[in-house]
Design a protein around this motif. Sequence first.
Motif, PDB file in Angstrom:
ATOM      1  N   CYS A 112      -1.391  13.319  -3.037  1.00 34.07           N
ATOM      2  CA  CYS A 112      -1.891  13.454  -4.642  1.00 34.07           C
ATOM      3  C   CYS A 112      -2.820  12.584  -4.876  1.00 34.07           C
ATOM      4  CB  CYS A 112      -0.686  13.612  -5.437  1.00 34.07           C
ATOM      5  SG  CYS A 112       0.163  11.957  -5.584  1.00 34.07           S
ATOM      6  N   LEU A 113      -2.902  11.093  -4.495  1.00 33.10           N
ATOM      7  CA  LEU A 113      -3.782  10.341  -4.699  1.00 33.10           C
ATOM      8  C   LEU A 113      -4.994  10.784  -4.093  1.00 33.10           C
ATOM      9  CD1 LEU A 113      -1.731   6.887  -4.200  1.00 33.10           C
ATOM     10  CD2 LEU A 113      -2.198   8.316  -6.343  1.00 33.10           C
ATOM     11  N   LYS A 114      -4.972  11.187  -2.972  1.00 27.44           N
ATOM     12  CA  LYS A 114      -6.271  11.400  -2.036  1.00 27.44           C
ATOM     13  C   LYS A 114      -6.864  12.755  -2.703  1.00 27.44           C
ATOM     14  CE  LYS A 114      -4.603   9.312   2.334  1.00 27.44           C
ATOM     15  NZ  LYS A 114      -4.043   9.803   3.520  1.00 27.44           N
ATOM     16  N   ALA A 115      -6.053  13.665  -3.416  1.00 35.25           N
ATOM     17  CA  ALA A 115      -6.525  14.860  -4.057  1.00 35.25           C
ATOM     18  C   ALA A 115      -7.070  14.561  -5.421  1.00 35.25           C
ATOM     19  CB  ALA A 115      -5.603  16.068  -3.632  1.00 35.25           C
ATOM     20  N   GLN A 116      -6.912  13.411  -5.974  1.00 34.94           N
ATOM     21  CA  GLN A 116      -6.988  13.386  -7.347  1.00 34.94           C
ATOM     22  C   GLN A 116      -8.504  13.987  -7.839  1.00 34.94           C
ATOM     23  OE1 GLN A 116      -5.406  12.176 -10.193  1.00 34.94           O
ATOM     24  NE2 GLN A 116      -3.691  12.441  -8.539  1.00 34.94           N
ATOM     25  N   THR A 117      -8.416  14.777  -8.934  1.00 33.47           N
ATOM     26  CA  THR A 117      -9.910  15.470  -9.342  1.00 33.47           C
ATOM     27  C   THR A 117     -10.739  14.480  -9.864  1.00 33.47           C
ATOM     28  OG1 THR A 117      -8.800  15.906 -11.253  1.00 33.47           O
ATOM     29  CG2 THR A 117      -8.635  17.583  -9.875  1.00 33.47           C
ATOM     30  N   ASP A 118     -10.183  13.203 -10.501  1.00 28.69           N
ATOM     31  CA  ASP A 118     -11.048  12.200 -10.810  1.00 28.69           C
ATOM     32  C   ASP A 118     -10.621  10.967  -9.721  1.00 28.69           C
ATOM     33  OD1 ASP A 118     -12.362   9.818 -12.048  1.00 28.69           O
ATOM     34  OD2 ASP A 118     -11.520  10.144 -14.059  1.00 28.69           O
ATOM     35  N   PRO A 119     -11.734  10.795  -8.765  1.00 25.92           N
ATOM     36  CA  PRO A 119     -11.222   9.654  -7.766  1.00 25.92           C
ATOM     37  C   PRO A 119     -11.827   8.058  -8.359  1.00 25.92           C
ATOM     38  CG  PRO A 119     -13.410  10.576  -7.386  1.00 25.92           C
ATOM     39  CD  PRO A 119     -13.026  11.410  -8.732  1.00 25.92           C
ATOM     40  N   ASP A 120     -11.975   8.168  -9.389  1.00 25.58           N
ATOM     41  CA  ASP A 120     -12.295   6.572 -10.056  1.00 25.58           C
ATOM     42  C   ASP A 120     -11.265   5.776 -10.739  1.00 25.58           C
ATOM     43  OD1 ASP A 120     -13.855   4.470 -11.065  1.00 25.58           O
ATOM     44  OD2 ASP A 120     -14.359   5.592 -12.967  1.00 25.58           O
ATOM     45  N   PHE A 121     -10.451   5.271  -9.671  1.00 23.14           N
ATOM     46  CA  PHE A 121      -9.374   4.432  -9.751  1.00 23.14           C
ATOM     47  C   PHE A 121      -9.274   3.414  -8.694  1.00 23.14           C
ATOM     48  CE2 PHE A 121      -7.645   7.870  -7.379  1.00 23.14           C
ATOM     49  CZ  PHE A 121      -6.776   7.616  -6.587  1.00 23.14           C
ATOM     50  N   SER A 122      -8.369   2.337  -8.873  1.00 23.37           N
ATOM     51  CA  SER A 122      -8.043   1.546  -7.928  1.00 23.37           C
ATOM     52  C   SER A 122      -6.585   1.535  -7.420  1.00 23.37           C
ATOM     53  CB  SER A 122      -8.456  -0.144  -8.408  1.00 23.37           C
ATOM     54  OG  SER A 122      -9.613  -0.160  -8.891  1.00 23.37           O
ATOM     55  N   MET A 123      -6.024   1.194  -6.284  1.00 22.16           N
ATOM     56  CA  MET A 123      -4.847   1.377  -5.936  1.00 22.16           C
ATOM     57  C   MET A 123      -4.530   0.131  -4.941  1.00 22.16           C
ATOM     58  SD  MET A 123      -2.316   3.533  -6.536  1.00 22.16           S
ATOM     59  CE  MET A 123      -0.687   3.123  -6.453  1.00 22.16           C
ATOM     60  N   VAL A 124      -3.401  -0.766  -5.557  1.00 22.54           N
ATOM     61  CA  VAL A 124      -3.077  -1.720  -4.754  1.00 22.54           C
ATOM     62  C   VAL A 124      -1.690  -1.491  -4.246  1.00 22.54           C
ATOM     63  CG1 VAL A 124      -2.725  -4.565  -4.766  1.00 22.54           C
ATOM     64  CG2 VAL A 124      -4.501  -3.305  -6.306  1.00 22.54           C
ATOM     65  N   PHE A 125      -1.726  -1.912  -2.999  1.00 21.53           N
ATOM     66  CA  PHE A 125      -0.354  -1.726  -2.103  1.00 21.53           C
ATOM     67  C   PHE A 125       0.118  -2.954  -2.031  1.00 21.53           C
ATOM     68  CE2 PHE A 125      -1.928   2.460  -1.851  1.00 21.53           C
ATOM     69  CZ  PHE A 125      -0.814   3.392  -1.567  1.00 21.53           C
ATOM     70  N   LEU A 126       1.220  -3.475  -2.447  1.00 20.01           N
ATOM     71  CA  LEU A 126       1.855  -4.918  -2.252  1.00 20.01           C
ATOM     72  C   LEU A 126       2.885  -4.885  -1.189  1.00 20.01           C
ATOM     73  CD1 LEU A 126       2.112  -7.488  -3.200  1.00 20.01           C
ATOM     74  CD2 LEU A 126       3.918  -6.857  -4.815  1.00 20.01           C
ATOM     75  N   ILE A 127       2.662  -5.612  -0.215  1.00 20.58           N
ATOM     76  CA  ILE A 127       3.587  -5.928   0.974  1.00 20.58           C
ATOM     77  C   ILE A 127       3.769  -7.345   1.121  1.00 20.58           C
ATOM     78  CG2 ILE A 127       2.633  -3.869   1.956  1.00 20.58           C
ATOM     79  CD1 ILE A 127       1.361  -5.616   4.012  1.00 20.58           C
ATOM     80  N   GLY A 128       4.805  -7.589   1.939  1.00 16.40           N
ATOM     81  CA  GLY A 128       5.110  -9.017   2.304  1.00 16.40           C
ATOM     82  C   GLY A 128       4.647  -9.501   3.091  1.00 16.40           C
ATOM     83  N   ASP A 129       4.472 -11.091   3.231  1.00 12.40           N
ATOM     84  CA  ASP A 129       3.823 -11.640   4.075  1.00 12.40           C
ATOM     85  C   ASP A 129       4.335 -11.557   5.528  1.00 12.40           C
ATOM     86  OD1 ASP A 129       5.714 -13.259   3.615  1.00 12.40           O
ATOM     87  OD2 ASP A 129       4.789 -15.223   3.422  1.00 12.40           O
ATOM     88  N   GLN A 130       5.598 -11.102   5.653  1.00  6.50           N
ATOM     89  CA  GLN A 130       6.435 -11.169   6.837  1.00  6.50           C
ATOM     90  C   GLN A 130       6.457  -9.585   7.315  1.00  6.50           C
ATOM     91  OE1 GLN A 130      10.030 -13.565   6.967  1.00  6.50           O
ATOM     92  NE2 GLN A 130       9.372 -14.566   5.087  1.00  6.50           N
ATOM     93  N   PHE A 131       5.636  -8.740   6.737  1.00  3.14           N
ATOM     94  CA  PHE A 131       5.949  -7.247   6.889  1.00  3.14           C
ATOM     95  C   PHE A 131       5.364  -7.046   8.484  1.00  3.14           C
ATOM     96  CE2 PHE A 131       4.406  -2.604   6.566  1.00  3.14           C
ATOM     97  CZ  PHE A 131       5.575  -2.223   6.083  1.00  3.14           C
ATOM     98  N   PRO A 132       6.312  -6.247   9.298  1.00  3.96           N
ATOM     99  CA  PRO A 132       6.139  -6.023  10.707  1.00  3.96           C
ATOM    100  C   PRO A 132       4.449  -5.850  11.150  1.00  3.96           C
ATOM    101  CG  PRO A 132       8.086  -5.448  10.036  1.00  3.96           C
ATOM    102  CD  PRO A 132       7.687  -5.527   8.929  1.00  3.96           C
ATOM    103  N   ALA A 133       3.933  -6.394  12.082  1.00  2.00           N
ATOM    104  CA  ALA A 133       2.759  -6.189  12.433  1.00  2.00           C
ATOM    105  C   ALA A 133       2.321  -4.567  12.565  1.00  2.00           C
ATOM    106  CB  ALA A 133       2.138  -6.899  13.295  1.00  2.00           C
TER     107      ALA A 133
END
Length: 267
Positions: free
Chosen positions: A51-72
């Motif tokens: 649904c994010l990829k299909a937004q009719t208005d693509p003018d937005f920012s999206m931050v994905f927060l992960i841990g610094d130990q997240f498996p490579a």
Amino acid sequence: MQAIGLCRFSYPALGGFQVGHDTTEERIAYLYDEARLEERFSLLETVALPCLKAQTDPDFSMVFLIGDQFPAQHAKRLESLLSDLPQAVIHREPPRQHREVMKEVLNAARINPKEPCLQFRYDDDDAVSVDFIARLRRTVEDSAGLLKDQRSVAFDWPKGYIAEFGPDGIRAAEVFRPLNVAALAMYVKGGSPVTIMNFAHDKLPRFMPCVSLPDAAMFVRSHNGSNDSRQGLARHVEVAPLDAEGEALFRERFAIDADQVRRTFSA
């Protein structure tokens, strides 16, 4: 006006979970368990991202927060899934207090803090309608008189679906859930450091005006084996398999494809 979404993807925050752990190490072990991450990635791929990829208005920012130990290997998988979502950035942080780090990340994402912005939280197993950003912008424009003297204003679309996803497809039920995390956003005036993470989502109207628009269904809230929604705040909902009409609605309204769900969860 910049619109910013923030998604906590298995980030081992201190606090912020209804599932309790005694130590940070226990929380990391729980969040990075292979079976749990496989489920989270399946939900991210089939429910949250389309649904994010299909937004009719693509003018937005999206931050994905992960841990610094997240498996490579899983970080690479996340990067691959986000490769065709140009609005997305991945931000790494060590385990820190939940609200403090989320507030910092949101404010750091503001291109011009002196200008007003729109903010929304986003869970990695939920979906919003494909016109969510467009509806949000239009509603904010229509509310100009209300915004004039306010530090912040909340905007809530309380109609949506509870759904379960698996090898057999989608089971769902229509619900009315005011102040749900999904399809809930906030206007912040220019120069203010306040964020949507300053407040518990269900308590926003205690601190600011809240505009509620109970018209079209605007969210899908996932219930699954590893999310916080199965805890005390969850209410029992009788879900039923979607028929052809329901599958078409989910595909058109939320970009969720039942055949993709079946393939992914059968793998």
